[in-house]
Scaffold this active site. Sequence first.
Site, PDB file in Angstrom:
ATOM      1  CG  HIS A 213      -1.756  -1.241   1.247  1.00 43.96           C
ATOM      2  ND1 HIS A 213      -2.058  -1.927   2.382  1.00 43.96           N
ATOM      3  CD2 HIS A 213      -2.291  -1.940   0.232  1.00 43.96           C
ATOM      4  CE1 HIS A 213      -2.760  -2.984   2.072  1.00 43.96           C
ATOM      5  NE2 HIS A 213      -2.917  -3.019   0.782  1.00 43.96           N
ATOM      6  CD  GLU A 456     -10.774  -8.157 -12.248  1.00 38.46           C
ATOM      7  OE1 GLU A 456      -9.628  -7.697 -12.338  1.00 38.46           O
ATOM      8  OE2 GLU A 456     -11.575  -7.771 -11.383  1.00 38.46           O
ATOM      9  CB  CYS A 528      -8.707  -0.586 -16.958  1.00 41.50           C
ATOM     10  SG  CYS A 528      -9.413  -1.945 -16.031  1.00 41.50           S
TER      11      CYS A 528
HETATM   12  C1  PEP Z   1      -6.682  -5.697 -13.335  1.00 47.37           C
HETATM   13  O1  PEP Z   1      -6.840  -6.751 -12.727  1.00 47.37           O
HETATM   14  O2  PEP Z   1      -6.196  -5.638 -14.481  1.00 47.37           O
HETATM   15  C2  PEP Z   1      -7.064  -4.419 -12.716  1.00 47.37           C
HETATM   16  C3  PEP Z   1      -7.040  -3.289 -13.384  1.00 47.37           C
HETATM   17  O3  PEP Z   1      -7.408  -4.445 -11.409  1.00 47.37           O
HETATM   18  P1  PEP Z   1      -6.356  -4.517 -10.185  1.00 47.37           P
HETATM   19  O4  PEP Z   1      -4.978  -4.350 -10.753  1.00 47.37           O
HETATM   20  O5  PEP Z   1      -6.750  -3.429  -9.263  1.00 47.37           O
HETATM   21  O6  PEP Z   1      -6.606  -5.882  -9.648  1.00 47.37           O
HETATM   22 MG    MG Z   2      -8.043  -6.846 -10.933  1.00 47.22          MG
END
Ligand code: PEP
Ligand code: MG
Length: 596
Positions: A213, A456, A528
């Site tokens: 974090h 995902e 993303c």
């Molecule tokens: C991802 O899994 O690609 C994502 C953008 O979410 P995080 O990295 O927050 O798990």
């Molecule tokens: Mg993710």
Amino acid sequence: MPPALDQTPPAPRCGNGNLFQTGTPIVPGVCHGRCLILAGDEALRETRLVRTDDLAGEERRLQEAVACVRESLRTGARQVQEVLTEVDENIFAMYESLLEDPSLLDRIGKYLKEGLTLPSALAQASASFQEDFQRLQDQYLRERLLDVQDVLLRLMDAARNASRGSLPQQGLPQEEDTPIVLVARELFPSQFLSAPLQRVRGIVCETGGPTSHSAILARALRIPMLVDVPAIQEQVTTQDTLLVDCRAGLCYINPSRELLEQYQLALQTSRGENAQPDALPPVDDAPATLDGATVHLRGNITLFSEMPALHAAGIREVGLYRTEFMFLIRNAMPDEETQCRVLRRLVEGSCGADVVIRALDIGGDKPLSYIQWDDELNPSLGWRGLRFLLTNPDFTRVHLRAILRSCPSGRVKLLFPMVSDMGDLLRIKGLVQEAVDSLKADGLPFGVPPLGMMLETPSAALALERLLPQVDFVSIGTNDLVQYLFAVDRGNSRVAQWYQQCHPIVLRLLGDIRRTVEKFPGKDLEICGEMAGNATIFPALLGAGLRNFSMNPAAIPAIRDQVRELNLSECQKLYQNICGTDTAEEAQRLLKEFSR
Ligand code: PEP
Ligand code: MG
């Protein structure tokens, strides 16, 4: 032969007359500043007790430590108002009242009277509070132990810095603008946030990883950070300065004037990169390729304070706001009003542009300290994301109410993490409806945002055609998609060679996803995950037909320039060639040849 298990940390090495240590850079940049040494919670677990005859001296040290912690809490509260919306300034007021609590000070005083030094008395007080709190029946009160420990740790920091550097005020150089480098074994977010952030130029830690974090915070605040620096806490005092070079993975202890001169340009550039321009550049979020294909760029942000960096990069739209931070930074669940306040400020700050708010994606590598997370054998496959939300409907209704109440302040979209099938989607939509009904009943203003799902999990990718009628948009989270596709932990460096973002299997899947979404006119598709801002892979993503990309603000200028130099038709050929291969090595070779 495996390396010997030598417990002695390596002494600093010497080069060109300068002492240096090596480390792993996790936030780029170069910086120079005076050391501020922060204690880790192991300092509170210290069982070797040190005794002294100087009771009056130790009592004075305690008073000085209390005064300087009070000052740092007030600084923290001011900073929160200025830069860190996600943090509640009330936390600092609560810590301040704990600091004044006679039961805390009396307990420390009692151990001082028994002949202990202040650090030992703090460690003893911590152990005895721990025992007391464990006996409490009330869960809420039991959880307050974290707050007491936090205050004791701050007192420990103050005592240590004062004794090591014999400097007043928590060892801080008095001059208001003296730059500081935080030195910690492992940096806790609460320690980080109480440091005078305007003066913090760098962070050096003995342990820590890129997804911790504090690393997320450092990246968001653009503070260079070097970890894995052995025994650095033992090697410096508050009188020392550190020159931190996160390009080379080095930090110099008390660098010579000649060395600083050599670094002058790099230091200026690094600071300049982190400075925000006075005037906002115009929006430039839709660059086109040489053959006329338009690409849409947006930003991923973790903290509201990243918004100026996003705006400075010519982007207004937020493609992913990770809500986790306001939860991670607290010692208790924020209530609806607190969540609403943070989200409203975010939405109001987005200049009327779209903001995709992701519902809380907690668990996995991001557990909450105040929730009982029984040891999970496979946290990434465990109680995280939507699974946490669906099994805590009371919490989730409050969270969703806060998001819906932020809608009238701008253009919000709501995104759900870790959807694995239709059951997940229908259940979370049911909770959204319950939030709507309760807000109506309460007569509070709210809006109903477009709903999206993160793609995902492989199961959601396989079921996409059936899931799409239930959502307005889809955002591909490749960080997790790659993890679950190859069954490889994204945070485990031992198996990093199996975590292959540019594998033809991934790229073929992205193309399939795009074709499926295209069957549903009006449904938006975005990517993303970190891949979106990866300049090497980017041409293949364009070739796969993706057009909407959300990425870290720092990646945006380079990707935008790259788009303007690419030919879509060539990217499509590249993509087809990659799809004809079987291994990540072959794909990488094609990508490399292409970039040449
Ligand atoms: C991802 O899994 O690609 C994502 C953008 O979410 P995080 O990295 O927050 O798990
Ligand atoms: Mg993710």
